[in-house]
Write an enzyme that holds these catalytic residues in place. Structure first.
Site, PDB file in Angstrom:
ATOM      1  N   ARG A 168       0.934  -1.276  -0.275  1.00 51.52           N
ATOM      2  CA  ARG A 168       0.103  -0.011  -0.322  1.00 51.52           C
ATOM      3  C   ARG A 168       0.848   1.438  -0.418  1.00 51.52           C
ATOM      4  O   ARG A 168       0.504   1.698   0.645  1.00 51.52           O
ATOM      5  CB  ARG A 168      -1.196  -0.385   1.216  1.00 51.52           C
ATOM      6  CG  ARG A 168      -2.002  -1.398   1.552  1.00 51.52           C
ATOM      7  CD  ARG A 168      -2.758  -1.061   0.197  1.00 51.52           C
ATOM      8  NE  ARG A 168      -4.107  -1.918  -0.283  1.00 51.52           N
ATOM      9  CZ  ARG A 168      -3.499  -3.288   0.113  1.00 51.52           C
ATOM     10  NH1 ARG A 168      -3.092  -4.217  -1.017  1.00 51.52           N
ATOM     11  NH2 ARG A 168      -4.848  -4.029   0.388  1.00 51.52           N
ATOM     12  N   SER A 242     -10.390   0.141   3.741  1.00 52.56           N
ATOM     13  CA  SER A 242      -9.280  -0.724   5.460  1.00 52.56           C
ATOM     14  C   SER A 242      -8.647   0.991   6.071  1.00 52.56           C
ATOM     15  O   SER A 242      -8.396   1.207   5.021  1.00 52.56           O
ATOM     16  CB  SER A 242      -8.089  -1.367   4.431  1.00 52.56           C
ATOM     17  OG  SER A 242      -8.970  -2.848   4.368  1.00 52.56           O
ATOM     18  N   GLU A 338      -3.977   4.073   6.955  1.00 51.91           N
ATOM     19  CA  GLU A 338      -3.817   3.542   5.019  1.00 51.91           C
ATOM     20  C   GLU A 338      -4.080   4.636   4.424  1.00 51.91           C
ATOM     21  O   GLU A 338      -3.907   5.179   3.219  1.00 51.91           O
ATOM     22  CB  GLU A 338      -4.231   2.182   4.920  1.00 51.91           C
ATOM     23  CG  GLU A 338      -4.284   1.475   3.294  1.00 51.91           C
ATOM     24  CD  GLU A 338      -4.883   0.737   2.563  1.00 51.91           C
ATOM     25  OE1 GLU A 338      -5.956   2.081   2.474  1.00 51.91           O
ATOM     26  OE2 GLU A 338      -5.331  -0.458   2.774  1.00 51.91           O
TER      27      GLU A 338
HETATM   28  N1  EPU Z   1     -10.724 -10.978  10.704  1.00 54.04           N
HETATM   29  C1  EPU Z   1     -10.569 -10.658  11.670  1.00 54.04           C
HETATM   30  N2  EPU Z   1     -11.508  -9.717  11.778  1.00 54.04           N
HETATM   31  C2  EPU Z   1     -11.970  -8.880  10.996  1.00 54.04           C
HETATM   32  C3  EPU Z   1     -12.224  -8.888  10.165  1.00 54.04           C
HETATM   33  C4  EPU Z   1     -10.928  -9.401   9.515  1.00 54.04           C
HETATM   34  O1  EPU Z   1     -10.749 -11.739  12.536  1.00 54.04           O
HETATM   35  O2  EPU Z   1     -13.439  -7.712  11.769  1.00 54.04           O
HETATM   36  C5  EPU Z   1      -9.805 -11.206   9.896  1.00 54.04           C
HETATM   37  C6  EPU Z   1     -10.200 -11.960   8.848  1.00 54.04           C
HETATM   38  O3  EPU Z   1     -10.639 -13.326   9.621  1.00 54.04           O
HETATM   39  C7  EPU Z   1      -8.769 -12.693   8.489  1.00 54.04           C
HETATM   40  C8  EPU Z   1      -7.460 -11.917   8.069  1.00 54.04           C
HETATM   41  O4  EPU Z   1      -8.226 -11.255   9.697  1.00 54.04           O
HETATM   42  O5  EPU Z   1      -8.529 -13.426   9.314  1.00 54.04           O
HETATM   43  C9  EPU Z   1      -8.035 -11.259   7.630  1.00 54.04           C
HETATM   44  O6  EPU Z   1      -8.847 -10.779   6.892  1.00 54.04           O
HETATM   45  P1  EPU Z   1      -9.356 -10.511   5.107  1.00 54.04           P
HETATM   46  O7  EPU Z   1      -9.523 -11.861   4.770  1.00 54.04           O
HETATM   47  O8  EPU Z   1     -10.544  -9.837   5.449  1.00 54.04           O
HETATM   48  O9  EPU Z   1      -8.241  -8.849   4.620  1.00 54.04           O
HETATM   49  P2  EPU Z   1      -8.242  -7.516   6.221  1.00 54.04           P
HETATM   50  O10 EPU Z   1      -6.528  -7.905   6.216  1.00 54.04           O
HETATM   51  O11 EPU Z   1      -8.943  -7.362   6.370  1.00 54.04           O
HETATM   52  C10 EPU Z   1      -6.693  -6.932   3.756  1.00 54.04           C
HETATM   53  C11 EPU Z   1      -6.587  -6.033   2.701  1.00 54.04           C
HETATM   54  C12 EPU Z   1      -8.475  -4.782   1.646  1.00 54.04           C
HETATM   55  C13 EPU Z   1      -8.576  -6.550   0.922  1.00 54.04           C
HETATM   56  C14 EPU Z   1      -8.012  -7.649   1.642  1.00 54.04           C
HETATM   57  C15 EPU Z   1      -8.052  -8.984   0.399  1.00 54.04           C
HETATM   58  C16 EPU Z   1      -5.702  -3.838   3.685  1.00 54.04           C
HETATM   59  C17 EPU Z   1      -5.150  -3.519   4.695  1.00 54.04           C
HETATM   60  N3  EPU Z   1      -6.489  -4.631   3.525  1.00 54.04           N
HETATM   61  O12 EPU Z   1      -7.751  -6.703   4.419  1.00 54.04           O
HETATM   62  O13 EPU Z   1      -7.206  -4.220   1.363  1.00 54.04           O
HETATM   63  O14 EPU Z   1      -8.884  -6.505  -0.566  1.00 54.04           O
HETATM   64  O15 EPU Z   1      -7.032  -8.275   2.080  1.00 54.04           O
HETATM   65  O16 EPU Z   1      -7.282  -9.641  -0.059  1.00 54.04           O
HETATM   66  O17 EPU Z   1      -3.847  -4.432   3.539  1.00 54.04           O
HETATM   67  C18 EPU Z   1      -8.390  -1.467   0.970  1.00 54.04           C
HETATM   68  O18 EPU Z   1      -6.432  -1.488   1.202  1.00 54.04           O
HETATM   69  O19 EPU Z   1      -8.431  -1.200   1.487  1.00 54.04           O
HETATM   70  C19 EPU Z   1      -8.631  -2.978   1.637  1.00 54.04           C
HETATM   71  C20 EPU Z   1      -9.744  -3.526   1.884  1.00 54.04           C
END
Ligand code: EPU
Length: 343
Positions: A168, A242, A338
């Site tokens: 990012r 995010s 972010e």
């Molecule tokens: N999780 C939780 N609780 C929550 C949210 C997530 O326990 O409320 C856990 C999920 O169960 C999972 C892990 O955290 O084990 C990761 O969650 P998820 O796969 O939904 O992805 P994320 O890490 O929350 C990142 C990116 C997103 C992108 C998704 C999918 C960043 C900061 N965020 O989110 O990017 O869409 O992966 O690849 O890297 C963005 O940058 O604006 C964005 C939406």
């Protein structure tokens, strides 16, 4: 000398940022052509104005009025510009909507961007913060980009290396912040395409749909379905995606945390560090679905802050500060924002 008549004064920015935060631009230009930009750069006032380059406004937190010039990039166009045995090079104007570009490439039968479907924002903003989702970062598909140096007025080309992409992150968020206005981006789309289905959510959704050999359009549909379930549509609920980056810790810190929290989601990186899920940390601190004044933590994804109505930039920063404090106290981890905070 009077200012050119395409410069507007005192323009509300609330509809131009997806969080829906209030603020006005002292001066505002909807930039349709490079010629307009040249006219601006040659004005004697140009050097004195503070400037904000705006794409889709989906990655910024506006904390009040902007006293200088806001440039909203609207340069359009998209075309196949080169092709060889391995790749297709597609160039798109910085003002094009990102998701429309993804859909258009898929309609042409050119796979490669499908994992990044439905990300809000514009083409020009995509490399600035190296958008990424479901196992792909745009950096992997950027051939290069064209920009105008806002100090000298020169056209400049960046290749993938000089963009200095990170998670990012890029040179445009760091050393070169505010210096360049990206006018177009050229993507390289692989001809020997293979679906990227490694991300757990994608694999699971494909299984549910009983798709064994997905096409690029299948992947796009799956990604659209997952995003629609987990992430609020900015047209309905103000948000900036995010709100925090997923923190990266060293192996020792990770071992320490994992001993205390065996269920901690984690993603080992190639350099030995470990990326953690900020959403999980925030949920564990009890913030999911909570509100502080007019700003809330989205009930389906704790990494997203939402505008519950009438929020101001300071309200967003108050809640994000409280969340950072909780995560610091509970886990000893510093969360980084972010989106970009303006000014
Ligand atoms: N999780 C939780 N609780 C929550 C949210 C997530 O326990 O409320 C856990 C999920 O169960 C999972 C892990 O955290 O084990 C990761 O969650 P998820 O796969 O939904 O992805 P994320 O890490 O929350 C990142 C990116 C997103 C992108 C998704 C999918 C960043 C900061 N965020 O989110 O990017 O869409 O992966 O690849 O890297 C963005 O940058 O604006 C964005 C939406």
């Amino acid at each position: 000398m009077p200012l050119p008549d395409f410069i507007q004064r005192d323009i509300p920015l609330t509809p131009l940022n997806t969080f829906g935060l209030p603020g006005r631009a002292a001066l505002f230009v909807a930039l349709e052509t490079p010629a307009q930009l040249m006219t601006l750069i040659e004005l004697p006032e140009w050097q004195d104005w503070s400037r904000l380059v705006l794409g889709g406004g989906s990655n910024l937190i506006l904390t009040g009025d902007f006293p200088g010039l806001v440039l909203q990039v609207r340069m359009g166009g998209r075309a196949l510009v080169a092709e060889d045995a391995d790749v297709r090079q597609v160039r798109a104007g910085a003002g094009e909507n990102w998701h429309d570009l993804v859909q258009w490439t898929l309609e042409q039968g050119w796979p490669g961007l499908e994992n990044l479907a439905l990300i809000p924002g514009t083409v020009g903003a995509a490399p600035v913060q190296n958008i990424g989702a479901y196992g792909l970062e745009v950096a992997e598909r950027v051939q290069g980009l064209e920009a105008v140096d806002l100090v000298t007025g020169e056209n400049v080309r960046f290749d993938r290396a000089t963009c200095r992409f990170g998670y990012r992150d890029s040179v445009f968020k760091r050393e070169a912040v505010g210096r360049y206005l990206i006018t177009s981006v050229t993507f390289r789309l692989p001809k020997r395409w293979r679906p990227m289905t490694g991300y757990a959510d994608v694999a699971q959704e494909l299984e549910t749909r009983q798709i064994v050999h997905p096409t690029a359009r299948d992947i796009a549909e799956v990604v659209i379905a997952i995003r629609s379930r987990k992430l609020p549509d900015p047209a309905q609920i103000g948000n900036a995606g995010s709100f925090f980056k997923n923190p990266v810790v060293n192996a020792t810190a990770f071992a320490d945390l994992a001993a205390r929290h065996p269920d901690l989601p984690h993603y080992p990186q190639s350099d030995g560090t470990v990326k953690l899920a900020a959403g999980w940390l925030i949920e564990r601190c009890g913030w999911k679905g909570q509100r502080l004044g007019p700003v809330g933590v989205y009930e389906r994804q704790a990494l997203v802050l939402v505008n519950c109505g009438g929020a101001r930039g300071e309200d967003v920063l108050r809640l994000s500060g409280a969340i950072r404090q909780s995560v610091r106290t509970e886990f000893g981890i510093e969360l980084e924002l972010e989106p970009v905070v303006i000014p």
